[in-house]
Scaffold this motif. Structure first.
Motif, short mmCIF file in Angstrom:
data_model
loop_
_atom_site.label_atom_id
_atom_site.label_comp_id
_atom_site.label_asym_id
_atom_site.label_seq_id
_atom_site.Cartn_x
_atom_site.Cartn_y
_atom_site.Cartn_z
N LYS A 230 0.83 -1.22 0.00
CA LYS A 230 0.00 0.00 0.00
C LYS A 230 0.86 1.26 0.00
O LYS A 230 0.55 2.24 -0.67
N GLN B 128 2.45 1.45 -3.57
CA GLN B 128 1.47 1.76 -4.60
C GLN B 128 0.19 2.23 -3.91
O GLN B 128 -0.70 1.44 -3.60
N ASP C 197 -2.36 3.90 -4.94
CA ASP C 197 -3.59 3.92 -5.72
C ASP C 197 -4.27 2.54 -5.67
O ASP C 197 -3.79 1.56 -6.22
N ASP D 293 -6.93 1.42 -7.13
CA ASP D 293 -7.32 0.89 -8.43
C ASP D 293 -6.15 0.22 -9.14
O ASP D 293 -6.31 -0.83 -9.76
N VAL D 294 -4.98 0.81 -9.03
CA VAL D 294 -3.79 0.21 -9.63
C VAL D 294 -3.46 -1.10 -8.94
O VAL D 294 -3.14 -2.10 -9.59
N ARG D 295 -3.54 -1.11 -7.61
CA ARG D 295 -3.29 -2.36 -6.87
C ARG D 295 -4.25 -3.46 -7.29
O ARG D 295 -3.86 -4.62 -7.45
N LYS D 296 -5.49 -3.10 -7.53
CA LYS D 296 -6.49 -4.09 -7.94
C LYS D 296 -6.13 -4.69 -9.30
O LYS D 296 -6.20 -5.90 -9.50
N VAL D 297 -5.70 -3.86 -10.24
CA VAL D 297 -5.29 -4.35 -11.56
C VAL D 297 -4.04 -5.22 -11.44
O VAL D 297 -3.95 -6.29 -12.05
N MET D 298 -3.09 -4.78 -10.63
CA MET D 298 -1.86 -5.56 -10.44
C MET D 298 -2.16 -6.92 -9.83
O MET D 298 -1.54 -7.92 -10.19
N ARG D 299 -3.10 -6.96 -8.89
CA ARG D 299 -3.47 -8.22 -8.24
C ARG D 299 -3.96 -9.24 -9.27
O ARG D 299 -3.66 -10.42 -9.17
#
Length: 75
Positions: free
Chosen positions: A30, A33, A35, A37-43
């Motif tokens: 966290k 990164q 953001d 939304d970016v973490r969600k895409v990366m996940r």
């Protein structure tokens, strides 16, 4: 973010210590990164990547080792 989200490494049990180790790992991501939304895409990219999951497990294990030492291994 709360400035004092980690007031101590002391925990009442190994279970709580492990949960804290997971939290430390998640908070590191966290901070790196911020953001969500970016973490969600990366996940989505690493959730099926066994090497990434093993690396995450290793990070949690390292945090748990530190927490265990800070708690005198719950003796």
């Amino acid at each position: 973010m709360d400035e004092n989200w980690l007031p101590t490494l002391q925990t009442a049990s190994p279970q709580e210590g492990y949960e804290l180790a997971v939290k430390l790992s998640r908070m590191a991501i966290k901070f790196m990164q911020p953001d969500a939304d970016v973490r969600k895409v990366m996940r989505l990219m690493y959730e099926y990547d066994s090497e990434s999951l093993i690396a995450a497990s290793q990070t949690i294990a390292e945090h748990f080792s530190t927490i265990a030492a800070a708690n005198n291994y719950w003796k």
